[in-house]
Design an enzyme around this catalytic site. Structure first.
Site, PDB file in Angstrom:
ATOM      1  N   ARG A  33      19.231  69.977  63.042  1.00  0.00           N
ATOM      2  CA  ARG A  33      19.040  71.139  63.914  1.00  0.00           C
ATOM      3  C   ARG A  33      19.750  72.381  63.397  1.00  0.00           C
ATOM      4  O   ARG A  33      19.517  73.474  63.887  1.00  0.00           O
ATOM      5  CB  ARG A  33      19.560  70.817  65.321  1.00  0.00           C
ATOM      6  CG  ARG A  33      18.711  69.801  66.046  1.00  0.00           C
ATOM      7  CD  ARG A  33      19.283  69.491  67.400  1.00  0.00           C
ATOM      8  NE  ARG A  33      18.496  68.487  68.090  1.00  0.00           N
ATOM      9  CZ  ARG A  33      18.977  67.634  68.962  1.00  0.00           C
ATOM     10  NH1 ARG A  33      20.264  67.638  69.244  1.00  0.00           N
ATOM     11  NH2 ARG A  33      18.195  66.759  69.565  1.00  0.00           N
ATOM     12  N   ILE A  51      12.316  67.991  67.093  1.00  0.00           N
ATOM     13  CA  ILE A  51      11.176  67.312  66.480  1.00  0.00           C
ATOM     14  C   ILE A  51      10.435  66.552  67.563  1.00  0.00           C
ATOM     15  O   ILE A  51      11.035  66.086  68.534  1.00  0.00           O
ATOM     16  CB  ILE A  51      11.607  66.368  65.337  1.00  0.00           C
ATOM     17  CG1 ILE A  51      12.558  65.285  65.832  1.00  0.00           C
ATOM     18  CG2 ILE A  51      12.218  67.131  64.193  1.00  0.00           C
ATOM     19  CD1 ILE A  51      12.874  64.239  64.780  1.00  0.00           C
ATOM     20  N   ALA A  71      17.116  60.128  63.921  1.00  0.00           N
ATOM     21  CA  ALA A  71      16.881  61.080  65.003  1.00  0.00           C
ATOM     22  C   ALA A  71      16.205  60.410  66.195  1.00  0.00           C
ATOM     23  O   ALA A  71      15.449  59.448  66.045  1.00  0.00           O
ATOM     24  CB  ALA A  71      16.019  62.236  64.498  1.00  0.00           C
ATOM     25  N   SER A 116      18.507  49.611  68.226  1.00  0.00           N
ATOM     26  CA  SER A 116      19.667  49.388  69.092  1.00  0.00           C
ATOM     27  C   SER A 116      19.764  47.927  69.482  1.00  0.00           C
ATOM     28  O   SER A 116      18.741  47.257  69.679  1.00  0.00           O
ATOM     29  CB  SER A 116      19.542  50.236  70.361  1.00  0.00           C
ATOM     30  OG  SER A 116      20.501  49.846  71.334  1.00  0.00           O
ATOM     31  N   TYR A 142      15.372  53.196  77.872  1.00  0.00           N
ATOM     32  CA  TYR A 142      15.825  53.516  76.522  1.00  0.00           C
ATOM     33  C   TYR A 142      15.589  52.334  75.585  1.00  0.00           C
ATOM     34  O   TYR A 142      14.995  52.481  74.519  1.00  0.00           O
ATOM     35  CB  TYR A 142      17.311  53.880  76.528  1.00  0.00           C
ATOM     36  CG  TYR A 142      17.933  53.871  75.151  1.00  0.00           C
ATOM     37  CD1 TYR A 142      17.650  54.894  74.245  1.00  0.00           C
ATOM     38  CD2 TYR A 142      18.779  52.841  74.743  1.00  0.00           C
ATOM     39  CE1 TYR A 142      18.207  54.886  72.966  1.00  0.00           C
ATOM     40  CE2 TYR A 142      19.334  52.835  73.480  1.00  0.00           C
ATOM     41  CZ  TYR A 142      19.044  53.855  72.591  1.00  0.00           C
ATOM     42  OH  TYR A 142      19.571  53.838  71.329  1.00  0.00           O
ATOM     43  N   ASN A 209      31.858  52.907  58.851  1.00  0.00           N
ATOM     44  CA  ASN A 209      31.917  52.604  57.416  1.00  0.00           C
ATOM     45  C   ASN A 209      31.059  51.379  57.080  1.00  0.00           C
ATOM     46  O   ASN A 209      30.314  51.380  56.097  1.00  0.00           O
ATOM     47  CB  ASN A 209      33.366  52.335  56.998  1.00  0.00           C
ATOM     48  CG  ASN A 209      34.320  53.396  57.501  1.00  0.00           C
ATOM     49  OD1 ASN A 209      34.524  53.535  58.697  1.00  0.00           O
ATOM     50  ND2 ASN A 209      34.920  54.147  56.584  1.00  0.00           N
TER      51      ASN A 209
END
Length: 320
Positions: A33, A51, A71, A116, A142, A209
């Site tokens: 963005r 987007i 994204a 997820s 979600y 990491n």
């Protein structure tokens, strides 16, 4: 290898860019963005205020070999319930499908989708971790949108040469982390007594990491193709243990109060924070043996080391 990273200005995206910019043989294309001055001359940057399913990726995808798609709308309890369904469908399903279809046309070889763990479900029984091949059990819009994005990507991959990799991380932590993890550090810094003395749940986390290291391997490893992976540090912590560690690294004394789990759960539900109740009181473990077997991957960084770095970053940049 030319790699497009979408959502490159987010928490995970910034860390991934920082790592891959020094990776030999990799050049970066970034979709975000806002323009990042420090990356001027080091990566091609394409700025999109937003987007959606109509975004034209043609110029962005020129010469790109692999896409890492970060994204999308993260899980957000502040979204208006009346239109949250539409927003999740547009951002996490239609927008992802649009990018993948254009990636096929552009000749992109590999597409890594960060999904997820909520696709698997919200909670596990202790010592019965989720595995990658479990039947999905998403509980909210979600999680359902992330699963449906996975399904859409698989369909596109099946009728094209696009090689798909799906990664479902548990809670990601590290310097710059936001959300509930940041709030927990703020509570500790304020010296607020926390009601977790009796909470002996088991939750897996993954350091930024270790996640970045895993994504980097998935960019090139032939055995990563057409696979779904769950990712964690391979260490389970109770909420009580996590609070104690964060307090120790903050050099703060913390008072843990002995509230029964059932009472805490009731309170969270009464105030409309059922999801927070599950995260703080429930267990969520994942089995990462598949990652070891197929990719030879094991966590490369110690949890305490990254927790300490996370607290140091928080202490330096956050006033409470």
């Amino acid at each position: 290898m030319k790699v497009l990273i979408t959502g490159s200005n987010g928490f995970i995206g910034q860390h991934l860019v920082s790592n891959l910019r020094n990776e030999k043989g990799i050049s970066l294309v970034l979709s975000s963005r806002k323009y990042v001055e420090s990356l001027s001359g080091l990566a091609d940057q394409f700025i999109f205020p937003s987007i959606d399913s109509s975004t034209d990726w043609k110029k962005v995808l020129v010469g790109v070999d692999a896409v890492v798609h970060l994204a999308g709308i993260a899980h957000d309890t502040k979204l208006n319930p009346k239109n949250s369904d539409i927003k999740y469908i547009e951002s996490n399903i239609k927008t992802t499908s649009n990018l993948a279809r254009q990636a096929v046309k552009a000749g992109v070889n590999r597409f890594i989708y960060l999904s997820s763990i909520k696709v698997n479900g919200e909670e596990t029984s202790i010592n019965k971790p989720f595995v990658a091949d479990d039947i999905p059990d998403p509980q909210d819009i979600y999680a359902k949108s992330k699963l449906n994005a996975e399904i859409a990507l698989k369909k596109i991959s099946e009728i094209s040469d696009l090689k798909l990799v799906i990664i479902r991380p548990v809670l990601v932590y590290g310097p710059g982390v936001k959300g509930n993890f940041l709030n927990l550090m703020k509570w500790i810094k304020r010296g607020i007594p926390l009601p977790f003395a009796l909470i002996n749940n088991k939750r897996d986390l993954v350091s930024i990491n270790n996640l970045i290291n895993f994504i980097t391997i998935c960019l090139k490893h032939p055995s990563a193709v057409d696979q779904v992976f769950l990712i964690s540090d391979n260490i389970s912590l109770s909420t009580k243990s996590l609070v104690k560690k964060l307090a120790r690294f903050q050099k703060k004394k913390i008072l843990l109060l002995p509230f029964p789990k059932i009472l805490l759960s009731l309170v969270f539900n009464l105030i409309g924070r059922k999801e927070l109740s599950q995260k703080l009181l429930g267990s969520l473990e994942v089995n990462t043996q598949k990652n070891i077997n197929l990719l030879g991957w094991r966590p490369s960084q110690d949890m305490d080391e990254v927790l300490k770095e996370t607290v140091e970053f928080f202490t330096k940049y956050h006033d409470v």
